[in-house]
Scaffold this active site. Structure first.
Site, short mmCIF file in Angstrom:
data_model
loop_
_atom_site.label_atom_id
_atom_site.label_comp_id
_atom_site.label_asym_id
_atom_site.label_seq_id
_atom_site.Cartn_x
_atom_site.Cartn_y
_atom_site.Cartn_z
N SER A 47 49.30 37.99 40.88
CA SER A 47 49.40 39.42 39.98
C SER A 47 48.37 39.93 40.14
O SER A 47 47.53 41.16 39.76
CB SER A 47 49.38 38.59 38.44
N LYS A 50 48.30 43.28 41.62
CA LYS A 50 48.99 44.64 40.41
C LYS A 50 47.57 45.72 40.15
O LYS A 50 47.96 46.60 40.19
CB LYS A 50 49.07 44.08 38.97
N SER A 52 49.66 41.77 32.12
CA SER A 52 50.22 41.48 33.58
C SER A 52 52.31 41.50 33.81
O SER A 52 52.65 40.40 33.81
CB SER A 52 50.16 40.18 34.12
#
Length: 317
Positions: free
Chosen positions: A82, A85, A146
């Site tokens: 993640s 992101k 997230s």
């Protein structure tokens, strides 16, 4: 914001990395565009001593006004989960800039984002088709809990489909000089999205220059109507010096953490940015994330303490 370095800077960075790996004391000198030090227009030497690098994975650290404080673990691209992101948010804000305090346009949740809630064990945010959230709110849902489904929703909103958005991510990485990074999706669920600690530090510095991004990742929680209060996945925010930025974990990626903290160096506040990647890879996401948090805490605390110690001219304590 490009962080490409001159030959002189690359030489300094390589010397720092070698010193760190061999346990030697570091003498960090700022670039010529730093506030003038005595004699040569550079900052006084900062003798910060040995650095508590993580024993596994990759790590890199950069100090505002000085540049790289070194890296460890090589530059073999590894899955970043993640942390992807951060680039998703960076591209969205490049394409659709927001001013501080501005919410931006309303974006409707589509059927696909609603369907993806809870599917396949992914990290998702429970949204319903037809709900409308501001761009700022969706950035919060992207970066704080997230949400993978929110990442893909923003990609479709911006570019029509995820593939077109990923092409923008790759172009942005190229402009930032992230030569060892490959993006294959907007969320990071794909293990084929890979990067290195130095590349992620470059991205973090660029993203943190945007005041809206910086405000979002500094938030310890966000309260959303119909969803309640959602806590940030980054436990380092409990440290008052930490101002972001993002966690990422999966079985192939292990634990990953990008962090930024404000440190006092020579009486001035400067941003210290670090990346810790590939901690406890091939275990569980929770075990990897715990290791990344623990390693990052030791690294930033050790550096902050050394950088903040009083020094006389020339770097002596």
């Amino acid at each position: 914001m490009s962080l490409s370095r001159s030959p002189r800077r690359r030489l300094v960075g390589g010397t720092l990395a070698l010193a760190l790996l061999t346990g030697l004391t570091l003498a960090v000198v700022g670039p010529s565009d730093s506030p003038a030090g005595p004699g040569d227009g550079r900052r006084p030497v900062l003798d910060i001593g040995p650095v508590p690098w993580p024993e596994e994975g990759q790590s890199a650290v950069d100090l505002e006004g000085t540049g790289s404080l070194g890296e460890r673990g090589g530059r073999r691209p590894v899955p970043i989960a993640s942390l992807t992101k951060v680039m998703t948010a960076y591209v969205v804000l490049q394409e659709h800039p927001l001013r501080p305090g501005e919410e931006g346009p309303l974006i409707e949740v589509d059927q696909q984002a609603a369907y993806e809630v809870g599917v396949g064990g992914e990290s998702t945010v429970p949204v319903r088709a037809g709900q409308r959230y501001s761009q700022r709110r969706l950035l919060e849902l992207l970066l704080i809990p997230s949400g993978n489904n929110i990442a893909r929703l923003l990609a479709r909103w911006d570019s029509g489909d995820q593939d077109a958005f990923v092409a923008k991510m790759r172009r942005a990485a190229g402009k930032l000089g992230m030569k060892d990074t490959t993006y294959t999706g907007a969320s990071g669920i794909e293990p084929t999205t890979t990067s290195t600690a130095p590349d992620q530090v470059r991205l973090a510095r660029a993203a943190m220059a945007d005041p809206v991004f910086r405000a979002v990742v500094a938030g310890r929680s966000v309260t959303v109507p119909h969803l309640g209060t959602i806590t940030n996945t980054n436990p380092l925010l409990d440290d008052p010096c930490v101002v972001g930025i993002k966690t990422g974990s999966s079985t192939p990626a292990g634990g990953n953490l990008l962090w930024a903290c404000e440190v006092r160096v020579g009486g001035a506040s400067r941003l210290l940015v670090g990346a810790v990647l590939h901690q406890r890879a091939d275990t569980t996401p929770s075990e990897g994330l715990r290791a990344a948090v623990d390693s990052s805490r030791r690294l930033l605390t050790g550096l902050r303490d050394r950088l903040s110690e009083p020094r006389t001219e020339g770097g002596a304590r």
